[in-house]
Write an enzyme that holds these catalytic residues in place. Sequence first.
Site, PDB file in Angstrom:
ATOM      1  N   GLU A  41      44.234  61.432  45.750  1.00 24.26           N
ATOM      2  CA  GLU A  41      45.371  61.698  44.908  1.00 24.26           C
ATOM      3  C   GLU A  41      45.277  63.783  45.170  1.00 24.26           C
ATOM      4  O   GLU A  41      46.661  63.716  44.399  1.00 24.26           O
ATOM      5  CB  GLU A  41      44.948  61.704  43.337  1.00 24.26           C
ATOM      6  CG  GLU A  41      45.570  60.770  42.724  1.00 24.26           C
ATOM      7  CD  GLU A  41      45.364  60.834  41.787  1.00 24.26           C
ATOM      8  OE1 GLU A  41      44.233  60.448  40.662  1.00 24.26           O
ATOM      9  OE2 GLU A  41      45.758  61.081  40.099  1.00 24.26           O
ATOM     10  N   ASP A  93      49.697  64.980  33.740  1.00 24.41           N
ATOM     11  CA  ASP A  93      48.921  64.892  32.559  1.00 24.41           C
ATOM     12  C   ASP A  93      47.921  66.065  31.628  1.00 24.41           C
ATOM     13  O   ASP A  93      48.264  66.581  30.000  1.00 24.41           O
ATOM     14  CB  ASP A  93      48.067  63.864  32.811  1.00 24.41           C
ATOM     15  CG  ASP A  93      49.047  62.765  33.571  1.00 24.41           C
ATOM     16  OD1 ASP A  93      49.739  63.051  34.701  1.00 24.41           O
ATOM     17  OD2 ASP A  93      48.605  61.786  33.353  1.00 24.41           O
TER      18      ASP A  93
HETATM   19  C1  GLC Z   1      49.478  60.667  37.071  1.00 23.21           C
HETATM   20  C2  GLC Z   1      50.055  62.112  37.670  1.00 23.21           C
HETATM   21  C3  GLC Z   1      50.891  62.054  36.833  1.00 23.21           C
HETATM   22  C4  GLC Z   1      51.654  60.547  38.681  1.00 23.21           C
HETATM   23  C5  GLC Z   1      50.748  58.815  38.046  1.00 23.21           C
HETATM   24  C6  GLC Z   1      50.740  58.019  38.743  1.00 23.21           C
HETATM   25  O1  GLC Z   1      49.462  60.123  36.130  1.00 23.21           O
HETATM   26  O2  GLC Z   1      49.297  62.916  36.596  1.00 23.21           O
HETATM   27  O3  GLC Z   1      51.974  63.072  37.594  1.00 23.21           O
HETATM   28  O4  GLC Z   1      53.020  60.268  38.455  1.00 23.21           O
HETATM   29  O5  GLC Z   1      49.548  60.106  38.152  1.00 23.21           O
HETATM   30  O6  GLC Z   1      50.373  58.640  40.900  1.00 23.21           O
END
Ligand code: GLC
Length: 438
Positions: free
Chosen positions: A403, A173
């Site tokens: 995460e 992101d």
């Molecule tokens: C965030 C991350 C993305 C992922 C999502 C759900 O947006 O950047 O890569 O898929 O979270 O975990």
Amino acid sequence: MSSLYDDSYYTAKKVDLDKRAIEILRENSWGDYTLPTKGLYPYQWNWDSMFVALGFSEIDLDRAWTEVESLFQGQWKNGMAAHIVFRKDSPTYFPGPKVWGGTHEVPTSGCSQPPVAATIVRDLYEKDPKLGKQRLTELFPRLMRWHRWFHTMRVISGGAAIAVTHPWESGRDNSPDWDDALAAVDPTGVTPYKRKDLGHVDAAMRPTDAEYDRYIKLVEYGRDCGWDHAHITREGPFAVADPGITFILMRADRDLQALAKYLDKESAVHEIDTWLYRSRIAADYLWNDEINAYAARNLRTGQHADGVSSVGFLSYYAGITKPKRDAKLQKTLSRILKAAPYSVPSFDPEHPKFDSRRYWRGPTWAIVNYLIARGLEEYGFEEKASRIRLDTRKVIQDSGFYEYFDPITGEGSGGNHFTWTAAIWLAWASPMTDGCQR
Ligand code: GLC
């Protein structure tokens, strides 16, 4: 005292972590799909789900196939497999289906995400071809349509590198890779909104408000032009050639071609050949001699990103090698591994924009580590592959199933009990997987 890289270092906690990883997969599994984590991400995300399938394949191959199949319920008529499939309303997430304004019968977002699916489907199939044959036969045309969508809708004429038209499409992101292109997006007039992510995670670990305004503005732009993806890529406010998606798709094309051969789909084999033929052009376009790495490139200006993102090391995973270039790339990787004890940082720790805790501007992500190491190992860089695997093991061992992780201190950040981190543990990082071929 045992050293970090001794097996004995991990033995004590090993069993608990394997058990806990399985629990996380089961706890976050909602019927036929799995949430990345409760609260922060309460729906089905595209590449998360595919890593989850990989994790499930260690304990329940049937459930792994189901995860892939459920993701494709969110595939649009034009072939795009959406980045989020909104299963049921959740008050804990923004922006929800109404903001995206898609028209697919199952509510989804309006962009896609890195296409790891074909590679993982190949893994599942090869684990048990008998069990997988029928399921592969049904999924195969869907995978073809999705890859075709990327190769037609996300390529600007004459080019071959794959564009992202929203930072969310890249799965990374707030990477510095998007900074200059995002700064050119005018957020004026964005509909007022309230961020929900900050209710779950410390703001210092998330994108800024200025970035969020632009994310939402880009969603509104796509929605207002009826998600005409060809138009968005050619004319929209944001289009950046992404080494992450480009390399992941190249790899997935090769795996899809292997699947086509298993199924005797000759015309698909030829069609994929035409995609693969263009891979080198894409790699040449992304190579940045100033930083000795593959780097994102703003398609509106031709401007290269000036820092090294970890996805630039996915060239091996993609199947791209060029001796002179590789020598430089290896030097860059060695420098970065030296600078970050819990590698691989998502962005160069020696660059002024590096931020060890802020999402894709520095932290280490287990899923990316897995992909990088898989490619390195295939090309004989076993020492580095092993270092990355042991770093991943150690950071999870020290901090838990977060995460993402601070690459300098190893501290866990973002959401906890995170499904893809647990999945990567089970499939690759756990000592249980020692001796397996990945
Ligand atoms: C965030 C991350 C993305 C992922 C999502 C759900 O947006 O950047 O890569 O898929 O979270 O975990």
